[in-house]
Design a protein around this motif. Structure first.
Motif, mmCIF file in Angstrom:
data_model
loop_
_atom_site.group_PDB
_atom_site.id
_atom_site.type_symbol
_atom_site.label_atom_id
_atom_site.label_comp_id
_atom_site.label_asym_id
_atom_site.label_seq_id
_atom_site.Cartn_x
_atom_site.Cartn_y
_atom_site.Cartn_z
ATOM 1 N N ALA A 333 0.830 -1.209 0.000
ATOM 2 C CA ALA A 333 0.000 0.000 0.000
ATOM 3 C C ALA A 333 0.862 1.255 0.000
ATOM 4 C CB ALA A 333 -0.927 -0.009 1.218
ATOM 5 N N VAL A 334 1.926 1.236 0.801
ATOM 6 C CA VAL A 334 2.830 2.384 0.855
ATOM 7 C C VAL A 334 3.471 2.627 -0.507
ATOM 8 C CG1 VAL A 334 5.024 3.206 1.803
ATOM 9 C CG2 VAL A 334 3.304 2.207 3.318
ATOM 10 N N LEU A 335 3.869 1.556 -1.186
ATOM 11 C CA LEU A 335 4.496 1.690 -2.497
ATOM 12 C C LEU A 335 3.540 2.327 -3.497
ATOM 13 C CD1 LEU A 335 6.960 1.102 -4.281
ATOM 14 C CD2 LEU A 335 5.991 -1.155 -4.749
ATOM 15 N N ALA A 336 2.286 1.878 -3.499
ATOM 16 C CA ALA A 336 1.303 2.433 -4.434
ATOM 17 C C ALA A 336 1.052 3.914 -4.167
ATOM 18 C CB ALA A 336 0.003 1.642 -4.347
ATOM 19 N N SER A 338 2.975 6.102 -2.604
ATOM 20 C CA SER A 338 4.156 6.945 -2.830
ATOM 21 C C SER A 338 4.389 7.201 -4.314
ATOM 22 C CB SER A 338 5.394 6.312 -2.190
ATOM 23 O OG SER A 338 5.676 5.050 -2.771
ATOM 24 N N THR A 339 3.968 6.274 -5.160
ATOM 25 C CA THR A 339 4.110 6.489 -6.599
ATOM 26 C C THR A 339 3.282 7.681 -7.061
ATOM 27 O OG1 THR A 339 4.480 4.119 -6.909
ATOM 28 C CG2 THR A 339 3.929 5.385 -8.863
ATOM 29 N N GLN A 361 17.172 8.965 1.397
ATOM 30 C CA GLN A 361 16.223 8.383 2.350
ATOM 31 C C GLN A 361 16.376 6.873 2.427
ATOM 32 O OE1 GLN A 361 12.193 9.897 2.161
ATOM 33 N NE2 GLN A 361 11.324 7.947 2.846
ATOM 34 N N MET A 362 16.597 6.210 1.302
ATOM 35 C CA MET A 362 16.750 4.752 1.310
ATOM 36 C C MET A 362 18.014 4.317 2.041
ATOM 37 S SD MET A 362 15.329 3.318 -2.351
ATOM 38 C CE MET A 362 16.156 4.496 -3.394
ATOM 39 N N ILE A 363 19.101 5.071 1.875
ATOM 40 C CA ILE A 363 20.344 4.732 2.583
ATOM 41 C C ILE A 363 20.121 4.770 4.091
ATOM 42 C CG2 ILE A 363 22.695 5.518 3.086
ATOM 43 C CD1 ILE A 363 22.755 6.652 0.193
ATOM 44 N N PHE A 398 11.443 3.152 3.621
ATOM 45 C CA PHE A 398 12.319 2.763 2.518
ATOM 46 C C PHE A 398 11.509 2.539 1.247
ATOM 47 C CE2 PHE A 398 13.895 -0.762 -0.056
ATOM 48 C CZ PHE A 398 15.149 -0.302 -0.420
ATOM 49 N N VAL A 399 10.426 1.777 1.369
ATOM 50 C CA VAL A 399 9.568 1.485 0.211
ATOM 51 C C VAL A 399 8.964 2.779 -0.345
ATOM 52 C CG1 VAL A 399 7.416 0.365 -0.500
ATOM 53 C CG2 VAL A 399 9.075 -0.878 0.913
ATOM 54 N N ALA A 400 8.574 3.705 0.551
ATOM 55 C CA ALA A 400 8.015 4.981 0.105
ATOM 56 C C ALA A 400 9.040 5.775 -0.711
ATOM 57 C CB ALA A 400 7.548 5.801 1.305
ATOM 58 N N ALA A 401 10.284 5.804 -0.231
ATOM 59 C CA ALA A 401 11.331 6.528 -0.965
ATOM 60 C C ALA A 401 11.554 5.913 -2.339
ATOM 61 C CB ALA A 401 12.630 6.510 -0.161
#
Length: 523
Positions: A333-336, A338-339, A361-363, A398-401
């Motif tokens: 859900a977060v991935l969708a 954030s896109t 942010q991912m690092i 991480f997934v959001a970034a």
């Protein structure tokens, strides 16, 4: 020099005409892009469905009994519960097949059009999903996965090209990201379905695998009514039909400037007999590097390790079966969502800003997860409830970034930078590299998790640092540059202009092109 080196060969787009482009976003182009972007849902559904199915006991008991016994009776090493090359092959075989198929898709996409590859991919995926749902043994299961891979290879090769060529230049980034949005929605749908079918024993896994045909049916049915892109029609010798489609999708008859760019680009494209050989020429070096590095870096973020194996990963950390599936639903859900951020900002902020900010942010997130697991989790201890929640939150960040940076832009940038004569070949290389690295990570992640333990997250953090520096140094901004005039940006870049051969143009024409490009960047 184009083709066989004839000095009189067409030179492609020679004059900047971006300011003369007319038109708007019509309902026609939006609907066409939505139908084509369903191809992303195919890719996303399989990413999401694989990890959930491989954590279901009935599936493991039938096809991978050794893993089932290790999971049921406990493992001395929490990180090694699922380490099995056969189980990894179930996930990775699809991507190896997709790699080969993407290279085969290039000549079809160029000679028969983008639509033909979209339809071929949809039909193959339907066949693979049907075979997987009915699988009675491991060979049958793997054959189905290979057919799914063929579908993904053709779809991923054609759909981003289709979207880039249909979209107006000033909104190309956002519309092109329909592919990634559909991918994320496919992942989320797969996670939701896995969460439900896990309770349907013993055949719930069949339903999960079989429902992969649903987005493929939508794409195939819609593909029957999609128009071919005007770029492809002009390239294949149908200029009148190409102009008709261009007028329909732009909502105006005043398309002379954009159409002339297409005609000039197609003249050069048709003079190229061997696109894959031509793409190795010095003048295409910068685009080739991007076609290799962008998809490779996208996978080396480690995102697929989380998306493929989210339930497995969370169970390895001590989450219960339902809790692990619920956590994977949350990340989907977060991935969708954030896109959507990327779609809304990419054509205002540009590609580079999103890629660099997302990388930073991912690092940070990868390092935090590694520290928590290193200190609080191991062979003889489980994560506490508080730290488990923290891990899920950080993984979601991480997934959001990824969702608003490297996820969509890893596809968008390569699909928009190639000149028409090498566009299909370039997209095939992009897809092939993506699937090669996806295969490598899918096949090796469980073994890497077992060997590196919490260090696996530091491994990916290192790669994200490299790719963020790469963007800072080597990726020019492509925001607002018409796709047929993208070749001009490399001569303005501090590094790539040193590698390009001198232009076979007189001084006044060169000045006109550079000034025109400066104006495009200011828009």
């Amino acid at each position: 020099m184009a083709g066989g080196g004839m000095p009189a060969a067409p030179r492609g787009v020679a004059v900047e005409r971006a300011q003369q482009y007319k038109g708007r976003v019509t309902p026609f182009v939006v609907i066409a892009c939505l139908v084509a972007a369903v191809g992303g849902a195919i890719f996303g559904y399989d990413i999401g469905i694989s990890g959930g199915v491989t954590s279901m006991d009935p599936f493991l008991e039938k096809f991978f009994p050794a893993v089932y016994r290790r999971k049921s009776h406990g493992s001395k090493n929490n990180y090694c519960k699922y380490d099995n090359q056969g189980l990894s092959a179930f996930t990775s075989s699809l991507y190896l097949a997709g790699l080969v198929a993407s290279l085969a898709a290039s000549p079809l996409t160029r000679t028969r059009g983008r639509r033909a590859s979209i339809l071929t991919g949809g039909l193959s995926f339907i066949a693979g999903a049907t075979l997987n749902a009915a699988a009675q043994n491991l060979p049958m299961l793997l054959i189905g996965r290979i057919l799914l891979g063929v579908g993904i290879g053709f779809g991923n090769q054609a759909v981003p090209l289709y979207l880039s060529e249909m979209a107006p230049a000033h909104l190309r980034g956002g519309l092109n990201m329909m592919f990634q949005l559909a991918t994320t929605l496919g992942i989320f749908s797969a996670n939701m379905i896995n969460y439900g079918t896990e309770k349907i024993r013993p055949w719930g896994w069949r339903l999960s695998l079989g429902l992969a045909a649903a987005p493929a049916v939508l794409m195939t049915a819609g593909g029957l009514f999609l128009p071919e892109t005007p770029n492809s029609l002009v390239e294949r010798g149908f200029p009148d039909r190409g102009r008709d489609v261009l007028e329909r999708i732009r909502g105006t008859g005043a398309v002379d400037a954009e159409f002339l760019d297409m005609v000039e680009a197609s003249e050069l494209a048709n003079s190229i007999e061997h696109p894959f050989r031509n793409i190795l020429e010095r003048r295409n070096r910068s685009q080739l590097v991007m076609a290799i590095c962008m998809p490779a870096f996208q996978i080396l973020t480690g995102i697929n390790s989380i998306l493929f194996y989210a339930p497995v990963l969370f169970q390895s950390m001590g989450f219960g079966g339902n809790a692990s599936l619920y956590s994977s639903v949350l990340t989907g859900a977060v991935l969708a969502l954030s896109t959507l951020v990327s779609i809304a900002t990419v054509d205002r902020l540009g590609r580079r800003v999103l890629l660099i900010a997302g990388g930073v942010q991912m690092i940070i997130c990868q390092v935090i997860v590694a520290v928590i697991l290193g200190l609080k989790f191991g062979d003889d201890k489980q994560l506490s409830k508080e730290f488990s929640v923290t891990v899920v939150v950080v993984i979601c960040l991480f997934v959001a970034a990824f969702g608003w940076s490297w996820g969509p832009l890893g596809w968008t940038v390569p699909s928009e930078i190639f000149p028409l004569e090498t566009r299909s070949a370039g997209q095939s290389i992009t897809v092939a590299v993506n699937l090669l690295f996806t295969f490598a990570i899918a096949q090796s992640f469980l073994a890497l998790l077992c060997s590196f333990k919490f260090g696996i997250f530091l491994f990916f953090a290192g790669w994200i640092s490299v790719m963020t520096a790469f963007v800072c140094l080597f990726l020019p901004e492509t925001k607002g540059v018409p796709i047929e005039e993208m070749v001009l940006i490399w001569r303005k870049h501090w590094f790539w202009k040193k590698l390009l051969p001198p232009l076979d143009l007189d001084t006044s024409e060169e000045v006109g092109r550079i000034n025109g490009h400066d104006r495009a960047l200011q828009l």
